[in-house]
Design an enzyme around this catalytic site. Structure first.
Site, PDB file in Angstrom:
ATOM      1  N   GLU A 164      27.595  46.226 -73.107  1.00 56.49           N
ATOM      2  CA  GLU A 164      26.867  46.905 -74.163  1.00 56.49           C
ATOM      3  C   GLU A 164      25.510  47.272 -73.572  1.00 56.49           C
ATOM      4  O   GLU A 164      24.836  46.405 -72.999  1.00 56.49           O
ATOM      5  CB  GLU A 164      26.668  45.990 -75.373  1.00 56.49           C
ATOM      6  N   ARG A 181      32.770  31.813 -68.812  1.00 48.94           N
ATOM      7  CA  ARG A 181      31.620  32.534 -68.283  1.00 48.94           C
ATOM      8  C   ARG A 181      30.904  31.652 -67.276  1.00 48.94           C
ATOM      9  O   ARG A 181      31.053  30.438 -67.247  1.00 48.94           O
ATOM     10  CB  ARG A 181      30.693  32.939 -69.411  1.00 48.94           C
ATOM     11  N   LYS A 203      21.534  36.725 -72.932  1.00 53.20           N
ATOM     12  CA  LYS A 203      20.780  37.969 -73.015  1.00 53.20           C
ATOM     13  C   LYS A 203      19.545  37.794 -73.885  1.00 53.20           C
ATOM     14  O   LYS A 203      18.496  38.361 -73.617  1.00 53.20           O
ATOM     15  CB  LYS A 203      21.668  39.049 -73.652  1.00 53.20           C
TER      16      LYS A 203
END
Length: 756
Positions: A36, A262, A272
């Site tokens: 994104e 992850r 983020k």
RNA sequence: UCCGGCGUCGUCUAAAGGCAGGACAAGGGACUUUGAAUCCCUGAAUCAUGGUUCGAAUCCAUGCGCCGGAACCA
């Protein structure tokens, strides 16, 4: 199939792909990396990029770069551009496969309409708070929205008017009609579209309704023909929506989602949100601050794409929640940098040395190789030497500790590539600080050749007259604790105050004056450095320390004066298992009636498909224990859940009968069962078709055992030297040789006899 | 508490019922004109308890622990 090498790794996702390819489910593999554009890529994304693009490369497939841009208020082109630059820098190429979810808005809208027409979606007028309230909790079911049963016509009308901009933000949403009581909360009528009168960086003002991730993502995958949609573990619960959508809509492909863990790194944060906070609160100097784990930061620090890719391979791909030690990354980095960084001399914390027996005003030039003997590269430069040189302050000690090889009063040390010097006197200022060392040199040691003398220490230096002043930025880990923010604390409280030490006036050898942005060096005995592309000016390079050299001396010193550094406590070890619960009356009765083990009795006492199967089979073949063992231990979990089996009680009874009469061994029975599980059928027929029959004749097995023993002298030797575990391996080999038909007990006995 | 996922050396990760292996980290040594690199050696693990099996990290059961899930974020 690609061989597994350092660069062609193997992991559970590739296993799935291998199986899919082998089964003909796909001819070609299509993956995707779906960022994104609302932030910068970090090293965690690098793992994902390497996985997705790596798979495409390994399998001759393609990997799409798709921007998952469905939220106009957080996304922008700057981020999109930075992301493309980062992926390219990492070394991957999406060719013409660049896509944007925002390009699919029209088709996604049509798919939403299809869902409405099928009665599978509805417009809901509840506000945000109400929706949340109606959703229930993890332990309580939700309640249906009062708008859940609107007619298709009304939904269609409302949805079109949502698009037309007739309603304000937040007034209505489109929801899938799935199950408000689902134990998976994601399935409680998830939101598909929301109204946002916002300008989108690509679609502009054409839309005022935007799809949500759960809707846009699976459908984009299907539209692009993605075969394997690989994401991280936190999306596991979303997979149910994914599957629901791709199964209920008319789509060109049926992609599948797989999840992996992850990347987490010690002394680092990877979210983020936290990274954005570091930037916004100016705790760092931007997204590309060399302390940041962003690709932009790592790049500016001097990390190479090769090192990053090698690291991604080393950490592997699995489903365990894991946190990789920063040390592994640093090791991978040094490994890469070692091969590509010419060695130069730079003194970070200068201390002046005057060589009193070196002629005043004299200068000479030494030849110095850029490479150590074990790096197979050529090249050297000239190093000027004079009466005054700088050495590093830490390379001198007035009261040297044990095993200190460097300079101290009366001691000798070698100046790298130059001469052996001896410290004659120490000059101090009024405060007692050492300001200068007066040394003597031995002209016979030119080039550093100490001859027969043993000079343990070699230090770096720079000629004072020729040194160029440079700025050096010493970067260290951004956080001072392994797990920043552990136990819910604010990770920003764990920031390492020493993460950046800027040193102006470092004394570099003259050749470094010409260093250009992007150049990499090893400052001998210090570390690997990178010429900062942003801060450097022509003739005034700024050096970023990418990573220090391993320093076993520092480690030894640290060990000598131990500092208590509490390691976070390991999660509590499980306590002793609770005492076995007594058997229920039904179970006890079952056990008594059939002579079952308590374990089997307990499982079979539960009413359900297993119980039924057991009883029906028992009526056909009177071996309760045998039947129970097979039913309880060998049937897959799905059977327990009530999924229909491709065979029934008669086949099961027949299977156990075959084992009981010795036609099949237990192992063979399992082989047959596997076949029954996939395609059903009579065990007798399966055994005959596959030619499976137990071999329990010592005369037939003896030669096979001999043969295996003869072929594996090493294994036999290991057995004889005490490793009794290999007996199992040998048994396995004999079994394999006979296609599983040998009676294992007999084989083991034979083996034991032969091995003595 | 409900649903889902996951438990293998300190860390990461292999072993598809048959020799628990590798890497990093740790410790020791060799070599060394970088206390680097390189080389050699050592120690170090199957969450627990039962069961199935000739044989279990792997299959079954029970328990424990950790992570994720109730955004109009992705």
């Amino acid at each position: 199939m690609p061989a597994v090498t350092a660069d062609r790794p193997k992991d559970f996702i590739r296993d799935i792909i291998d199986a899919d390819l082998a089964a003909g489910r796909h001819q070609k593999v299509v993956t995707r990396f779906p960022p994104e554009p609302n932030g910068y890529l970090h090293i965690g994304h690098a793992k994902s990029i390497c996985l997705n693009f790596g798979i495409a490369r390994d399998y001759g497939g393609v990997c799409h770069l798709r921007f998952d841009d469905t939220n106009p208020t957080t996304e922008n082109v700057e981020y999109a551009d930075a992301i493309m630059g980062d992926v390219r820098w990492l070394g991957f190429d999406w060719g013409d496969k660049l896509f944007y979810a925002s390009d699919y808005y029209e088709r996604l809208f049509e798919l939403a309409v299809e869902l409405i027409e099928k009665g599978l979606a509805y417009v809901c007028d509840l506000n945000e708070e109400q929706i949340s309230d109606y959703r229930g909790t993890v332990t309580e079911p939700g309640r249906p929205s009062p708008f859940r049963d609107r007619s298709v016509a009304e939904n269609l009308d409302l949805f079109r008017r949502m698009r037309a901009g007739e309603f304000p933000d937040g007034s209505r949403v489109l929801r899938a009609k799935i199950d408000m009581a689902s134990p998976n909360m994601k399935l409680r009528d998830p939101l598909l579209y929301r109204i946002k009168h916002a300008h989108h960086y690509r679609s502009g003002d054409r839309w005022c309704i935007y799809p949500l991730y759960d809707f846009a993502h699976p459908l984009s995958d299907a539209l692009e023909g993605i075969t394997h949609s690989i994401c991280t573990l936190e999306f596991e619960n979303n997979r149910d929506i994914y599957d629901w959508l791709v199964e209920h809509l008319t789509l060109p492909a049926r992609p599948h989602q797989y999840e992996f863990a992850r990347l987490n790194l010690t002394y680092t944060v990877m979210s983020k949100r936290k990274l954005l906070q570091l930037v916004e609160e100016k705790r760092v100097h931007g997204w590309d601050d060399p302390r940041m784990p962003t690709l932009a930061g790592l790049r500016r620090r001097g990390v190479t794409p090769e090192a990053l890719r090698a690291f991604a391979t080393r950490v592997g791909v699995a489903k365990n929640n894991s946190t990789v030690e920063l040390a592994l990354f640093e090791h991978t980095l040094r490994e890469d940098l070692n091969e590509r960084s010419p060695r130069v001399l730079c003194v970070l914390d200068p201390l002046e040395v005057v060589i009193e027996n070196y002629p005043e005003g004299q200068t000479e030039t030494l030849e110095a190789s850029f490479w150590p003997h074990d790096v197979p590269k050529e090249g050297s430069r000239k190093l000027p030497f004079g009466r005054r040189v700088y050495i590093d302050r830490s390379d001198f000690s007035e009261n040297p500790p044990k095993d200190f090889f460097r300079l101290a009063p009366g001691r000798e040390v070698r100046l790298r590539h130059a001469y052996v010097i001896r410290c004659e006197r120490v000059v101090k200022d009024a405060a007692g600080t050492v300001t200068q060392l007066v040394c003597s040199y031995d002209p016979a040691t030119r080039g550093g050749d100490a001859g027969a003398r043993k000079v343990k220490g070699t230090i770096h230096w720079v000629s004072a007259e020729h040194a160029v002043d440079v700025e050096v930025r010493l970067y260290d880990r951004l956080f001072q604790v392994e797990m920043p923010g552990a136990a819910g604390s604010d990770p920003l409280a764990d920031l390492n105050p020493g993460s950046l030490v800027t040193r102006a006036g470092c004394k570099a050898e003259p050749s470094l004056g010409a260093a250009a942005a992007g150049d990499r060096f090893q400052f001998e005995r210090e570390g690997f450095f990178f010429v900062d592309p942003v801060a450097s000016r022509a003739g005034a390079p700024v050096f970023n320390r990418t990573v220090g050299l391993k320093d076993s001396w520092a480690k030894a010193v640290q060990k000598a004066e131990p500092k208590a550094e509490a390691r976070p406590a390991k999660p509590a070890t499980p306590g002793p298992a609770r005492a076995r619960e007594a058997l229920s009356p039904e179970a006890q009765a079952l056990a008594d009636r059939h002579g079952l083990s308590p374990e089997d009795a307990r499982v079979l006492s539960e009413p359900g498909p297993l119980r039924k199967l057991f009883e029906a089979a028992l009526a056909l073949h009177a071996n309760a224990r045998g039947l129970a063992a097979w039913v309880v231990n060998e049937l897959p979990a799905e059977a327990r859940a009530g999924n229909p089996l491709p065979f029934g009680a008669p086949e099961l009874a027949e299977l156990v009968a075959l084992i009981d009469d010795g036609t099949l061994s237990g192992a063979l029975g399992k082989k047959v069962l596997a076949e029954m599980l996939t395609s059903g059928g009579s065990p007798k027929a399966i055994a005959e078709r596959q030619g499976l029959k137990q071999i329990a004749d010592p005369a037939a097995l003896g030669p096979v055992v001999e043969q295996i023993l003869a072929k594996n002298p090493d294994t036999v030797a290991r057995y004889r030297s005490g490793n009794k575990n290999v007996l199992g391996a040998l048994t396995g080999m004999v079994l394999k040789e006979t296609r599983g038909q040998a009676n294992p007990k007999l084989v083991t006995q034979l083996l034991l006899d032969k091995l003595g």
